[in-house]
Write a protein that holds these residues in place. Structure first.
Motif, mmCIF file in Angstrom:
data_model
loop_
_atom_site.group_PDB
_atom_site.id
_atom_site.type_symbol
_atom_site.label_atom_id
_atom_site.label_comp_id
_atom_site.label_asym_id
_atom_site.label_seq_id
_atom_site.Cartn_x
_atom_site.Cartn_y
_atom_site.Cartn_z
ATOM 1 N N PHE A 89 1.249 -44.828 -22.052
ATOM 2 C CA PHE A 89 0.232 -43.784 -21.927
ATOM 3 C C PHE A 89 -0.410 -43.359 -23.243
ATOM 4 C CE2 PHE A 89 3.409 -42.911 -18.484
ATOM 5 C CZ PHE A 89 2.666 -43.505 -17.471
ATOM 6 N N GLN A 90 0.264 -43.603 -24.367
ATOM 7 C CA GLN A 90 -0.200 -43.161 -25.682
ATOM 8 C C GLN A 90 -0.526 -41.663 -25.703
ATOM 9 O OE1 GLN A 90 -1.935 -46.253 -24.393
ATOM 10 N NE2 GLN A 90 0.018 -47.050 -25.094
ATOM 11 N N GLN A 91 0.227 -40.907 -24.922
ATOM 12 C CA GLN A 91 0.106 -39.451 -24.893
ATOM 13 C C GLN A 91 1.410 -38.874 -24.346
ATOM 14 O OE1 GLN A 91 -3.345 -38.841 -22.462
ATOM 15 N NE2 GLN A 91 -2.230 -38.994 -20.551
ATOM 16 N N PRO A 92 1.707 -37.618 -24.645
ATOM 17 C CA PRO A 92 2.987 -37.027 -24.246
ATOM 18 C C PRO A 92 3.215 -36.920 -22.740
ATOM 19 C CG PRO A 92 2.008 -35.762 -26.020
ATOM 20 C CD PRO A 92 0.971 -36.754 -25.564
ATOM 21 N N SER A 93 2.150 -36.748 -21.972
ATOM 22 C CA SER A 93 2.284 -36.585 -20.523
ATOM 23 C C SER A 93 1.620 -37.742 -19.799
ATOM 24 C CB SER A 93 1.628 -35.282 -20.066
ATOM 25 O OG SER A 93 2.272 -34.182 -20.645
ATOM 26 N N GLU A 94 2.159 -38.052 -18.638
ATOM 27 C CA GLU A 94 1.545 -39.082 -17.825
ATOM 28 C C GLU A 94 0.249 -38.530 -17.240
ATOM 29 O OE1 GLU A 94 4.580 -37.902 -17.396
ATOM 30 O OE2 GLU A 94 5.993 -39.535 -17.568
ATOM 31 N N PRO A 95 -0.811 -39.309 -17.261
ATOM 32 C CA PRO A 95 -2.073 -38.818 -16.698
ATOM 33 C C PRO A 95 -1.986 -38.637 -15.185
ATOM 34 C CG PRO A 95 -2.289 -41.079 -17.545
ATOM 35 C CD PRO A 95 -0.899 -40.634 -17.815
ATOM 36 N N ASP A 96 -2.678 -37.623 -14.710
ATOM 37 C CA ASP A 96 -2.823 -37.379 -13.268
ATOM 38 C C ASP A 96 -1.488 -37.181 -12.549
ATOM 39 O OD1 ASP A 96 -5.625 -37.703 -13.544
ATOM 40 O OD2 ASP A 96 -5.370 -39.873 -13.436
ATOM 41 N N THR A 97 -0.581 -36.426 -13.152
ATOM 42 C CA THR A 97 0.701 -36.133 -12.516
ATOM 43 C C THR A 97 0.927 -34.630 -12.465
ATOM 44 O OG1 THR A 97 1.894 -36.256 -14.612
ATOM 45 C CG2 THR A 97 1.755 -38.291 -13.318
ATOM 46 N N PHE A 98 1.947 -34.232 -11.709
ATOM 47 C CA PHE A 98 2.326 -32.833 -11.619
ATOM 48 C C PHE A 98 3.058 -32.399 -12.878
ATOM 49 C CE2 PHE A 98 2.124 -34.065 -7.114
ATOM 50 C CZ PHE A 98 1.304 -33.060 -6.634
ATOM 51 N N ALA A 99 3.060 -31.111 -13.129
ATOM 52 C CA ALA A 99 3.816 -30.560 -14.253
ATOM 53 C C ALA A 99 5.301 -30.835 -14.051
ATOM 54 C CB ALA A 99 3.574 -29.063 -14.367
ATOM 55 N N VAL A 100 5.999 -31.055 -15.145
ATOM 56 C CA VAL A 100 7.421 -31.392 -15.092
ATOM 57 C C VAL A 100 8.251 -30.317 -14.400
ATOM 58 C CG1 VAL A 100 7.947 -30.441 -17.377
ATOM 59 C CG2 VAL A 100 9.355 -32.262 -16.439
ATOM 60 N N ASP A 101 7.848 -29.079 -14.501
ATOM 61 C CA ASP A 101 8.597 -27.984 -13.872
ATOM 62 C C ASP A 101 8.558 -28.013 -12.346
ATOM 63 O OD1 ASP A 101 9.295 -27.049 -16.359
ATOM 64 O OD2 ASP A 101 7.644 -25.624 -16.471
ATOM 65 N N LYS A 102 7.674 -28.815 -11.787
ATOM 66 C CA LYS A 102 7.600 -28.954 -10.326
ATOM 67 C C LYS A 102 8.738 -29.802 -9.773
ATOM 68 C CE LYS A 102 3.384 -27.171 -9.691
ATOM 69 N NZ LYS A 102 3.167 -25.946 -8.993
ATOM 70 N N PHE A 103 9.345 -30.614 -10.643
ATOM 71 C CA PHE A 103 10.416 -31.517 -10.230
ATOM 72 C C PHE A 103 11.721 -31.067 -10.842
ATOM 73 C CE2 PHE A 103 6.500 -33.956 -10.182
ATOM 74 C CZ PHE A 103 6.520 -34.448 -8.893
ATOM 75 N N ILE A 104 12.576 -30.532 -10.024
ATOM 76 C CA ILE A 104 13.891 -30.086 -10.479
ATOM 77 C C ILE A 104 14.933 -31.045 -9.933
ATOM 78 C CG2 ILE A 104 15.533 -28.177 -10.553
ATOM 79 C CD1 ILE A 104 12.862 -27.420 -11.786
#
Length: 105
Positions: A89-104
């Protein structure tokens, strides 16, 4: 001088101790809130050491790692967490995904 985070053969990884987080959620948050230059530096430092790290950790039972070895193990998990950011991705977050806090987990 304070206690080392990692076993003697891996003291050169001390600058990356902040990546040695015990949970997937914490590691994911660290990746998503870090600059790419920091992520890349971590990746570049740890990737060439992985064979030695894994060989060292094989000597210990997974459920009974001493504190320094447990932190070293968490560091390997953090590498798995940041690898897609660097390699895909060459970026910290995956594009077009939910925020990490949504997945516990």
């Amino acid at each position: 001088m304070g206690e080392r985070c990692f076993p003697e053969p891996f003291v050169d990884l001390e600058p990356f101790a902040a990546w040695a987080l015990a949970t997937e959620l914490a590691r994911s948050r660290k990746r998503q809130t870090s600059a790419m230059v920091e992520i890349q530096a971590f990746y570049d430092a740890l990737l060439p050491r992985m064979e030695a790290v894994l060989s060292y950790l094989k000597r210990f039972p997974l459920g009974g790692l001493p504190a320094q070895e447990a932190r070293l193990f968490y560091l390997t998990l953090a590498l798995a967490e940041v690898a897609p950011a660097v390699e895909l991705f060459q970026q910290p977050s995956e594009p077009d995904t939910f925020a990490v806090d949504k997945f516990i987990p």
